[in-house]
Motif scaffolding. Structure first.
Motif, PDB file in Angstrom:
ATOM      1  N   ALA A  82      35.147  11.412  48.928  1.00 32.38           N
ATOM      2  CA  ALA A  82      34.056  12.220  49.500  1.00 32.38           C
ATOM      3  C   ALA A  82      34.530  12.874  50.794  1.00 32.38           C
ATOM      4  O   ALA A  82      35.281  12.275  51.556  1.00 32.38           O
ATOM      5  CB  ALA A  82      32.844  11.339  49.761  1.00 32.38           C
ATOM      6  N   PHE A  83      34.103  14.097  51.002  1.00 28.31           N
ATOM      7  CA  PHE A  83      34.515  14.863  52.191  1.00 28.31           C
ATOM      8  C   PHE A  83      33.285  15.441  52.875  1.00 28.31           C
ATOM      9  O   PHE A  83      32.448  16.041  52.212  1.00 28.31           O
ATOM     10  CB  PHE A  83      35.432  16.029  51.804  1.00 28.31           C
ATOM     11  N   ALA A  84      33.200  15.264  54.185  1.00 27.29           N
ATOM     12  CA  ALA A  84      32.066  15.825  54.921  1.00 27.29           C
ATOM     13  C   ALA A  84      32.549  16.645  56.105  1.00 27.29           C
ATOM     14  O   ALA A  84      33.426  16.228  56.842  1.00 27.29           O
ATOM     15  CB  ALA A  84      31.159  14.699  55.404  1.00 27.29           C
ATOM     16  N   GLY A  85      31.964  17.797  56.243  1.00 28.92           N
ATOM     17  CA  GLY A  85      32.161  18.604  57.442  1.00 28.92           C
ATOM     18  C   GLY A  85      30.930  18.368  58.299  1.00 28.92           C
ATOM     19  O   GLY A  85      30.011  19.168  58.282  1.00 28.92           O
ATOM     20  N   ASP A  86      30.909  17.202  58.968  1.00 32.43           N
ATOM     21  CA  ASP A  86      29.715  16.787  59.701  1.00 32.43           C
ATOM     22  C   ASP A  86      29.724  17.460  61.072  1.00 32.43           C
ATOM     23  O   ASP A  86      30.016  16.835  62.086  1.00 32.43           O
ATOM     24  CB  ASP A  86      29.694  15.260  59.832  1.00 32.43           C
ATOM     25  N   LYS A 112      27.761  13.396  56.527  1.00 30.12           N
ATOM     26  CA  LYS A 112      28.563  12.191  56.325  1.00 30.12           C
ATOM     27  C   LYS A 112      27.660  11.031  55.915  1.00 30.12           C
ATOM     28  O   LYS A 112      27.915  10.354  54.913  1.00 30.12           O
ATOM     29  CB  LYS A 112      29.332  11.849  57.611  1.00 30.12           C
ATOM     30  N   ALA A 113      26.586  10.845  56.668  1.00 33.85           N
ATOM     31  CA  ALA A 113      25.648   9.768  56.347  1.00 33.85           C
ATOM     32  C   ALA A 113      25.031   9.982  54.970  1.00 33.85           C
ATOM     33  O   ALA A 113      24.848   9.039  54.201  1.00 33.85           O
ATOM     34  CB  ALA A 113      24.569   9.704  57.418  1.00 33.85           C
ATOM     35  N   ALA A 114      24.735  11.235  54.655  1.00 34.04           N
ATOM     36  CA  ALA A 114      24.112  11.527  53.358  1.00 34.04           C
ATOM     37  C   ALA A 114      25.051  11.160  52.210  1.00 34.04           C
ATOM     38  O   ALA A 114      24.638  10.568  51.210  1.00 34.04           O
ATOM     39  CB  ALA A 114      23.725  12.998  53.285  1.00 34.04           C
ATOM     40  N   LEU A 115      26.339  11.461  52.366  1.00 32.05           N
ATOM     41  CA  LEU A 115      27.299  11.148  51.299  1.00 32.05           C
ATOM     42  C   LEU A 115      27.531   9.636  51.181  1.00 32.05           C
ATOM     43  O   LEU A 115      27.823   9.135  50.107  1.00 32.05           O
ATOM     44  CB  LEU A 115      28.628  11.871  51.532  1.00 32.05           C
ATOM     45  N   GLN A 116      27.378   8.928  52.329  1.00 33.86           N
ATOM     46  CA  GLN A 116      27.570   7.474  52.295  1.00 33.86           C
ATOM     47  C   GLN A 116      26.503   6.771  51.459  1.00 33.86           C
ATOM     48  O   GLN A 116      26.673   5.625  51.060  1.00 33.86           O
ATOM     49  CB  GLN A 116      27.600   6.917  53.730  1.00 33.86           C
ATOM     50  N   THR A 117      25.409   7.456  51.197  1.00 31.57           N
ATOM     51  CA  THR A 117      24.353   6.838  50.381  1.00 31.57           C
ATOM     52  C   THR A 117      24.633   6.963  48.882  1.00 31.57           C
ATOM     53  O   THR A 117      23.845   6.518  48.066  1.00 31.57           O
ATOM     54  CB  THR A 117      22.984   7.507  50.651  1.00 31.57           C
ATOM     55  N   LEU A 118      25.747   7.590  48.528  1.00 28.21           N
ATOM     56  CA  LEU A 118      25.990   7.895  47.108  1.00 28.21           C
ATOM     57  C   LEU A 118      26.749   6.793  46.359  1.00 28.21           C
ATOM     58  O   LEU A 118      27.485   7.092  45.424  1.00 28.21           O
ATOM     59  CB  LEU A 118      26.739   9.225  46.967  1.00 28.21           C
ATOM     60  N   VAL A 120      30.865   4.083  49.916  1.00 25.59           N
ATOM     61  CA  VAL A 120      31.581   5.348  49.714  1.00 25.59           C
ATOM     62  C   VAL A 120      32.285   5.695  51.030  1.00 25.59           C
ATOM     63  O   VAL A 120      31.636   5.796  52.066  1.00 25.59           O
ATOM     64  CB  VAL A 120      30.614   6.485  49.335  1.00 25.59           C
ATOM     65  N   THR A 121      33.590   5.805  50.965  1.00 25.72           N
ATOM     66  CA  THR A 121      34.321   6.193  52.172  1.00 25.72           C
ATOM     67  C   THR A 121      34.340   7.717  52.253  1.00 25.72           C
ATOM     68  O   THR A 121      34.772   8.378  51.309  1.00 25.72           O
ATOM     69  CB  THR A 121      35.768   5.676  52.104  1.00 25.72           C
ATOM     70  N   VAL A 122      33.842   8.212  53.369  1.00 22.93           N
ATOM     71  CA  VAL A 122      33.758   9.668  53.526  1.00 22.93           C
ATOM     72  C   VAL A 122      34.792  10.147  54.529  1.00 22.93           C
ATOM     73  O   VAL A 122      34.855   9.658  55.652  1.00 22.93           O
ATOM     74  CB  VAL A 122      32.344  10.094  53.986  1.00 22.93           C
ATOM     75  N   LYS A 123      35.630  11.055  54.106  1.00 21.90           N
ATOM     76  CA  LYS A 123      36.647  11.611  55.006  1.00 21.90           C
ATOM     77  C   LYS A 123      36.092  12.823  55.741  1.00 21.90           C
ATOM     78  O   LYS A 123      35.294  13.576  55.180  1.00 21.90           O
ATOM     79  CB  LYS A 123      37.883  12.027  54.207  1.00 21.90           C
ATOM     80  N   ASP A 124      36.545  13.017  56.963  1.00 22.98           N
ATOM     81  CA  ASP A 124      36.064  14.146  57.755  1.00 22.98           C
ATOM     82  C   ASP A 124      36.858  15.411  57.456  1.00 22.98           C
ATOM     83  O   ASP A 124      38.080  15.383  57.404  1.00 22.98           O
ATOM     84  CB  ASP A 124      36.189  13.836  59.250  1.00 22.98           C
ATOM     85  N   GLY A 174      18.779  15.814  55.882  1.00 22.84           N
ATOM     86  CA  GLY A 174      19.638  14.630  55.891  1.00 22.84           C
ATOM     87  C   GLY A 174      19.832  13.963  54.539  1.00 22.84           C
ATOM     88  O   GLY A 174      20.425  12.892  54.441  1.00 22.84           O
ATOM     89  N   LYS A 175      19.326  14.594  53.488  1.00 24.25           N
ATOM     90  CA  LYS A 175      19.466  13.982  52.155  1.00 24.25           C
ATOM     91  C   LYS A 175      20.175  14.945  51.200  1.00 24.25           C
ATOM     92  O   LYS A 175      20.048  16.158  51.310  1.00 24.25           O
ATOM     93  CB  LYS A 175      18.078  13.673  51.580  1.00 24.25           C
ATOM     94  N   VAL A 176      20.885  14.335  50.228  1.00 20.11           N
ATOM     95  CA  VAL A 176      21.533  15.138  49.197  1.00 20.11           C
ATOM     96  C   VAL A 176      20.450  15.725  48.300  1.00 20.11           C
ATOM     97  O   VAL A 176      19.543  15.014  47.856  1.00 20.11           O
ATOM     98  CB  VAL A 176      22.493  14.259  48.367  1.00 20.11           C
ATOM     99  N   LYS A 177      20.511  17.025  48.051  1.00 22.14           N
ATOM    100  CA  LYS A 177      19.474  17.683  47.254  1.00 22.14           C
ATOM    101  C   LYS A 177      19.583  17.309  45.777  1.00 22.14           C
ATOM    102  O   LYS A 177      20.641  16.937  45.286  1.00 22.14           O
ATOM    103  CB  LYS A 177      19.554  19.207  47.423  1.00 22.14           C
TER     104      LYS A 177
END
Lengths: 257, 321
Positions: free
Chosen positions: B57-61, B43-49, B168-172, B13-16
């Motif tokens: 930001a783009f997430a394939g959650d 998605k949650a991980a990218l929101q912490t950035l 950070v707004t993350v798009k799906d 669940g965290k960005v490496k």
């Protein structure tokens, strides 16, 4: 099914690297060339598949200066491959063009069930051609394979980070990138070598494959040898004293602990 | 100006860490930076950035991205790169990325260069990478017009601190289409160690033939355990069947670049030196003072490893108490 195998000729791992005066590459004078070690596993696996009736024939392909790569192709033939295709190309062709040349040459050899390659070549360490070739051929791929079962589909065991293993099933035709551990490559036998000498190696050119005008996506330039290391600091005393000094130096001087 | 897309890997669940090295580099060059991550929790991980100057930001959650499937990943990542308009794509040179990005590059008609050790982004992209497992290095000159894909080896770039706040707004990203897949991940067999892979490790303790027999590899493991190190091995003991090839360091094993490399009972064949000489600090422990390993070492201990290594293990235990 036919198996296609890609092999690359690389400097022997013992080679000490010297650079060309203009730093555009390595000085190849005096370099001993060998089959890329990971490709040996690919050739062995293919020959074994034919011997056990899982494949009907094995064709090896190589891209590079023709005068040189035929030697590696003959090694593969001596290990038991049936046919060989040499694609004459300049040294250090980029991975994209290499993959395109291999795909074009393979399409000219008819139907196939599998493509085997090494997981990477130990000269440029890119590990790119296999995956690009799979994309060009529009077939599935997996790399770093240390165990393979060939049936109606192929089941590969591959090593991923931290010792974890992944079991991947691929429908045929598929590309497999071989890792050490897959098998024990055989040494070419004397009869094998004699037979390989008589075999005709098919010769193709980039021009003939319609790639003469295709552009490379990158090239390696401005080669450098590694910077000289400062001289080693030898530690004194018995095991206990050396260990104490070392622990202190690593923490206080090198600051890595 | 260049537009950068960073492919961030997620673990637990965290960005490496590798992604933070790349985020730091992109931010210092003041480039327009986009981030992409795949898998459940991305998605949650990218929101912490926040604080990393991310423009998009783009997430394939989606759980379909939890296990790496080259077909699924290549399709999604290639189309995301196209949509992003990025002309530079950065990722850590992990096993996943090394497998994925060449296929992506083939789809995009561009180049993917792995295992890079130097990266300059300000004033134009400049990249260097080792050749022949570190026996020399070369600069990469990109010639194609497509996105330039650069995979950076771990631990080569500094990691900064987040600066400033802001969400950070993350798009799906769309879920992958599962029809017609020819690749199936049947099983994942977890490794026992749970340690960082050699290519990412900050400290490596490696053993060689000087250990005399397989059972003595425990000395290497014990020392590694005291300092959170990953264990490595020379080709000789891999070929002898003492340890798995997955931990072989060298030209037909892994090329490593930790802060600290401790070579125990390894004389230093040219292939081994090629694989480990990028390490920042090298300690060699060997009874032969003329062993080639000492030419590459920062600190040398000439002595009986069966005395030195247990003593060092004790010292490290005290140090880390």
């Amino acid at each position: 099914m036919k198996i296609f195998v890609c092999v690359k000729q690389v400097p022997d791992t013992e080679t000490k690297i010297k650079l060309k005066a203009d730093a555009s590459g390595i000085d190849t004078a005096g370099v001993k060339w060998v089959m890329n070690p990971y490709d040996e596993y690919a050739v062995e696996e293919a020959v074994k598949a034919r011997e056990t009736g899982k494949a009907t024939s094995v064709t090896v392909f190589s891209v590079g200066p023709k005068s040189r790569i035929v030697e590696t192709l003959r090694t593969a033939l001596a290990m038991g491959a049936d046919e060989a295709v040499a694609i004459d190309a300049p040294e250090d062709l980029d991975s994209g063009l290499t993959a395109k040349a291999l795909a074009a040459a393979m399409k000219g050899e008819g139907e196939f069930g599998a493509v085997f390659t090494g997981k990477l070549a130990i000269d440029d360490n890119l590990s790119a051609v296999s995956q690009m070739l799979a994309e060009n051929l529009q077939i599935p791929h997996t790399t770093v394979v240390s165990k393979l079962e060939i049936g109606d589909s192929m089941v590969a065991e591959r090593e991923i980070e931290g010792g974890t293993k992944e079991i991947v099933q691929l429908s045929k035709p598929a590309l497999i990138g071989a890792n050490k551990g897959l098998n024990m490559p055989r040494y070419p036998s004397l009869p094998g070598i004699m037979k390989a000498k008589k075999k005709v190696i098919k010769e193709l050119t980039l021009d003939g494959l319609g790639l003469a005008s295709a552009q490379a996506a990158f090239k390696h330039t401005a080669f450098q040898l590694p910077a000289e290391k400062p001289p080693v600091k030898m530690l004194e005393g018995d095991a206990a004293a050396q260990s104490k000094t070392l622990a202190t130096l690593l923490r206080q001087e090198a600051k890595v602990l | 100006m260049s537009k950068v897309l960073i492919f961030a890997e997620i673990a637990d669940g965290k960005v490496k860490k590798g992604a933070f090295e790349l985020l730091t580099a992109a931010r210092s060059a003041s480039l327009s930076t986009q981030v992409l991550a795949l898998g459940t929790g991305s998605k949650a991980a990218l929101q912490t950035l926040s604080g990393w100057s991310i423009t998009e930001a783009f997430a394939g959650d989606n759980s379909a991205f939890n296990n790496y499937n080259p077909e699924v990943f290549a399709e999604t990542v290639a189309s995301a790169i196209k949509d992003s308009g990025a002309d530079i794509v950065l990722a850590s040179s992990s096993l996943l990325a090394r497998d994925l990005f060449p296929r992506v590059a083939a789809k995009l008609g561009s180049a993917a260069v792995s295992d890079c050790t130097d990266l300059t982004l300000a004033g134009g992209l400049k990249v260097r990478r080792p050749m022949y497992s570190g026996k020399c290095s070369a600069e990469v000159t990109f010639l194609a017009n497509g996105p330039k894909i650069v995979l950076m080896r771990a631990n080569q770039l500094p990691v900064g601190e987040p600066a400033g706040a802001g969400a950070v707004t993350v798009k799906d990203l769309p879920a992958p289409t599962a029809t017609g897949l020819r690749t199936l991940i049947k099983d994942i067999v977890k490794g026992a160690s749970g340690k960082l892979d050699l290519t990412e490790a900050n400290i490596i303790v490696s053993g060689g033939r000087g250990l005399k027999e397989a059972a003595n590899f425990k000395l290497v493991e014990d020392l590694a355990a005291t300092c959170g190190a990953t264990v490595g091995a020379s080709r000789a003991i891999v070929d002898a069947g003492w340890v798995s090839h997955s931990i072989q360091v060298g030209q037909t094993g892994k090329t490593v670049a930790p802060s600290l490399y401790i070579a125990i009972g390894i004389s230093g064949a040219i292939q081994h030196l090629a694989g480990m000489s990028g390490s920042k600090v090298i300690v060699a422990i060997n009874k032969d003072a003329n062993a080639p390993i000492f030419q590459k070492a920062s600190y040398g201990v000439v002595g009986d490893l069966f005395e030195v290594v247990p003593a060092l293990t004790q010292e490290f235990k005290t140090l880390f108490q």
